[in-house]
Design an enzyme around this catalytic site. Sequence first.
Site, PDB file in Angstrom:
ATOM      1  N   CYS A 147     -10.989   2.732   0.371  1.00  0.00           N
ATOM      2  CA  CYS A 147      -9.739   3.139   0.602  1.00  0.00           C
ATOM      3  C   CYS A 147      -9.153   2.245   2.084  1.00  0.00           C
ATOM      4  O   CYS A 147      -9.874   2.271   2.772  1.00  0.00           O
ATOM      5  CB  CYS A 147      -9.242   4.549   0.638  1.00  0.00           C
ATOM      6  SG  CYS A 147      -7.577   4.834   1.455  1.00  0.00           S
ATOM      7  N   THR A 148      -7.993   1.608   1.977  1.00  0.00           N
ATOM      8  CA  THR A 148      -7.792   0.623   2.962  1.00  0.00           C
ATOM      9  C   THR A 148      -7.096   1.516   4.169  1.00  0.00           C
ATOM     10  O   THR A 148      -7.179   0.861   5.339  1.00  0.00           O
ATOM     11  CB  THR A 148      -6.714  -0.427   2.409  1.00  0.00           C
ATOM     12  OG1 THR A 148      -5.494   0.411   2.311  1.00  0.00           O
ATOM     13  CG2 THR A 148      -6.946  -1.219   1.716  1.00  0.00           C
ATOM     14  N   HIS A 149      -7.109   2.619   4.102  1.00  0.00           N
ATOM     15  CA  HIS A 149      -6.784   3.363   5.143  1.00  0.00           C
ATOM     16  C   HIS A 149      -8.165   3.747   5.998  1.00  0.00           C
ATOM     17  O   HIS A 149      -7.931   3.632   7.406  1.00  0.00           O
ATOM     18  CB  HIS A 149      -6.230   4.775   4.882  1.00  0.00           C
ATOM     19  CG  HIS A 149      -4.890   4.882   4.678  1.00  0.00           C
ATOM     20  ND1 HIS A 149      -4.423   4.492   3.442  1.00  0.00           N
ATOM     21  CD2 HIS A 149      -3.824   5.387   5.128  1.00  0.00           C
ATOM     22  CE1 HIS A 149      -3.086   4.647   3.345  1.00  0.00           C
ATOM     23  NE2 HIS A 149      -2.830   5.339   4.445  1.00  0.00           N
ATOM     24  N   CYS A 198      -4.547  -2.113  -1.443  1.00  0.00           N
ATOM     25  CA  CYS A 198      -4.627  -0.548  -1.809  1.00  0.00           C
ATOM     26  C   CYS A 198      -5.733  -0.518  -2.606  1.00  0.00           C
ATOM     27  O   CYS A 198      -5.760  -1.049  -3.775  1.00  0.00           O
ATOM     28  CB  CYS A 198      -3.491  -0.024  -2.310  1.00  0.00           C
ATOM     29  SG  CYS A 198      -3.636   1.645  -2.975  1.00  0.00           S
ATOM     30  N   GLU A 200      -2.583   8.491   8.490  1.00  0.00           N
ATOM     31  CA  GLU A 200      -1.214   8.358   8.517  1.00  0.00           C
ATOM     32  C   GLU A 200      -0.312   9.080   9.588  1.00  0.00           C
ATOM     33  O   GLU A 200       0.734   8.537   9.902  1.00  0.00           O
ATOM     34  CB  GLU A 200      -0.435   9.135   7.275  1.00  0.00           C
ATOM     35  CG  GLU A 200      -0.713   8.013   6.002  1.00  0.00           C
ATOM     36  CD  GLU A 200       0.276   6.800   5.919  1.00  0.00           C
ATOM     37  OE1 GLU A 200       1.405   6.920   6.362  1.00  0.00           O
ATOM     38  OE2 GLU A 200      -0.202   5.910   5.471  1.00  0.00           O
ATOM     39  N   ASP A 221       1.018  -1.143   0.072  1.00  0.00           N
ATOM     40  CA  ASP A 221      -0.129  -0.116  -0.107  1.00  0.00           C
ATOM     41  C   ASP A 221       0.821   1.240  -0.215  1.00  0.00           C
ATOM     42  O   ASP A 221       2.189   0.976   0.179  1.00  0.00           O
ATOM     43  CB  ASP A 221      -0.688   0.070   1.456  1.00  0.00           C
ATOM     44  CG  ASP A 221      -1.619   1.228   1.434  1.00  0.00           C
ATOM     45  OD1 ASP A 221      -2.331   1.541   0.213  1.00  0.00           O
ATOM     46  OD2 ASP A 221      -1.899   1.949   2.549  1.00  0.00           O
ATOM     47  N   SER A 222       0.449   2.307   0.000  1.00  0.00           N
ATOM     48  CA  SER A 222       1.011   3.770   0.015  1.00  0.00           C
ATOM     49  C   SER A 222       1.512   3.986   1.391  1.00  0.00           C
ATOM     50  O   SER A 222       2.710   4.699   1.685  1.00  0.00           O
ATOM     51  CB  SER A 222       0.159   4.842  -0.139  1.00  0.00           C
ATOM     52  OG  SER A 222      -0.808   4.821   0.681  1.00  0.00           O
ATOM     53  N   TYR A 233      -1.278   8.058  -2.609  1.00  0.00           N
ATOM     54  CA  TYR A 233      -1.556   7.705  -4.091  1.00  0.00           C
ATOM     55  C   TYR A 233      -2.747   8.216  -4.594  1.00  0.00           C
ATOM     56  O   TYR A 233      -2.786   8.285  -5.878  1.00  0.00           O
ATOM     57  CB  TYR A 233      -1.741   6.252  -3.765  1.00  0.00           C
ATOM     58  CG  TYR A 233      -0.630   5.284  -3.929  1.00  0.00           C
ATOM     59  CD1 TYR A 233       0.742   5.545  -4.111  1.00  0.00           C
ATOM     60  CD2 TYR A 233      -0.793   4.065  -3.412  1.00  0.00           C
ATOM     61  CE1 TYR A 233       1.744   5.057  -4.349  1.00  0.00           C
ATOM     62  CE2 TYR A 233       0.438   3.076  -3.417  1.00  0.00           C
ATOM     63  CZ  TYR A 233       1.752   3.825  -3.843  1.00  0.00           C
ATOM     64  OH  TYR A 233       2.781   2.923  -3.878  1.00  0.00           O
ATOM     65  N   GLY A 234      -3.538   8.581  -3.789  1.00  0.00           N
ATOM     66  CA  GLY A 234      -4.863   9.062  -4.438  1.00  0.00           C
ATOM     67  C   GLY A 234      -4.902  10.210  -5.323  1.00  0.00           C
ATOM     68  O   GLY A 234      -5.779  10.452  -6.226  1.00  0.00           O
ATOM     69  N   THR A 260      -6.660   2.185  -4.431  1.00  0.00           N
ATOM     70  CA  THR A 260      -6.228   2.839  -5.754  1.00  0.00           C
ATOM     71  C   THR A 260      -5.796   1.986  -6.696  1.00  0.00           C
ATOM     72  O   THR A 260      -5.952   2.149  -7.858  1.00  0.00           O
ATOM     73  CB  THR A 260      -5.262   3.967  -5.069  1.00  0.00           C
ATOM     74  OG1 THR A 260      -5.980   4.771  -4.174  1.00  0.00           O
ATOM     75  CG2 THR A 260      -5.130   4.903  -6.269  1.00  0.00           C
TER      76      THR A 260
HETATM   77  N1  DGL Z   1      -4.788   2.848   1.044  1.00  0.00           N
HETATM   78  C1  DGL Z   1      -4.826   3.334  -0.396  1.00  0.00           C
HETATM   79  C2  DGL Z   1      -5.886   3.032  -0.968  1.00  0.00           C
HETATM   80  O1  DGL Z   1      -6.697   2.072  -0.386  1.00  0.00           O
HETATM   81  C3  DGL Z   1      -3.988   4.625  -0.643  1.00  0.00           C
HETATM   82  C4  DGL Z   1      -4.570   5.845  -0.414  1.00  0.00           C
HETATM   83  C5  DGL Z   1      -3.470   6.892  -0.701  1.00  0.00           C
HETATM   84  O2  DGL Z   1      -2.478   6.862  -0.487  1.00  0.00           O
HETATM   85  O3  DGL Z   1      -4.228   7.882  -1.070  1.00  0.00           O
HETATM   86  O4  DGL Z   1      -6.273   3.701  -1.819  1.00  0.00           O
END
Ligand code: DGL
Length: 267
Positions: free
Chosen positions: A185-187, A74, A153, A11-12, A43-44, A76
């Site tokens: 988004c996994t965050h 991730c 983060e 992931d990012s 990453y978004g 994204t």
């Molecule tokens: N956790 C990632 C996702 O699921 C990346 C989010 C990011 O870095 O913007 O999209």
Amino acid sequence: MGKNSPIGVFDSGVGGLTVVKALLEELPEENFIYFGDTANVPYGNKSKQQLFEYAHNIINFLINRGVKAIVVACGTHSSVTLPDIADQYSIPLLGVVKAGSRSATKITNNGRIGIAATSATVNSRAYTREIQQTNPDYQVFETACPHFVPLVESGNLDGKEVRNAVQEYLDPLMDHGIDTLVLGCTHYPFLTPVIKEFVGKDVNLIDPSYETINDLKGILARQQLYAVGNEEPLREFYVSGNDDSFYKVGNLLIGNAIRKVNKIVLD
Ligand code: DGL
């Protein structure tokens, strides 16, 4: 490559740890290598070209470490790059979009599904496509939530800033009468307590992680690649940027499962 080869996860940043949490619970004997691309988070807001470049570099790094499968933890990458690159590698690659969409279609009653995700994921419409493949009558409402990733983060999981962001992004989705919300988004599952309080008990929240690990189980079973007799599994964590913050926030998020974080530069 064999049964006790590790699983690659990336992931990012710390977001993919939602999937690691499910992996630790569901497949505790598996070795894994996690890569958090913290030099390039978020990453978004990245272009497709940048995302393809990151994906290839990370996947090659993981393959060079001998992984038997890769979980793209991730949203994204699962929506933007994975559909195009999944067949380019000799090992299985799986993401979170199919799993999250499947969970949503199983649980919705009114067929009105919200997707909270990054801008790149929302622009790809990957969730809408996947959900409407199951039932073209389902209505899917996607919204980008760019402040959520920096908040997670930095380990900021509650408080005024989080609550304001949750209200700003999710209010319009609630106005559409959704009964199911995918945390695309996994965050975002790390913000579940605040999100749940905001959407209320009548809206189902979907964290795609567990269904993704179910998909992984299916792959390992079909390819006879389940780890065996592995009592002390190897769990390695790599990042491309800030390792201190990944260590602190990561351990806060997944209950001290990270012993050491290795910082590396990918070419
Ligand atoms: N956790 C990632 C996702 O699921 C990346 C989010 C990011 O870095 O913007 O999209």
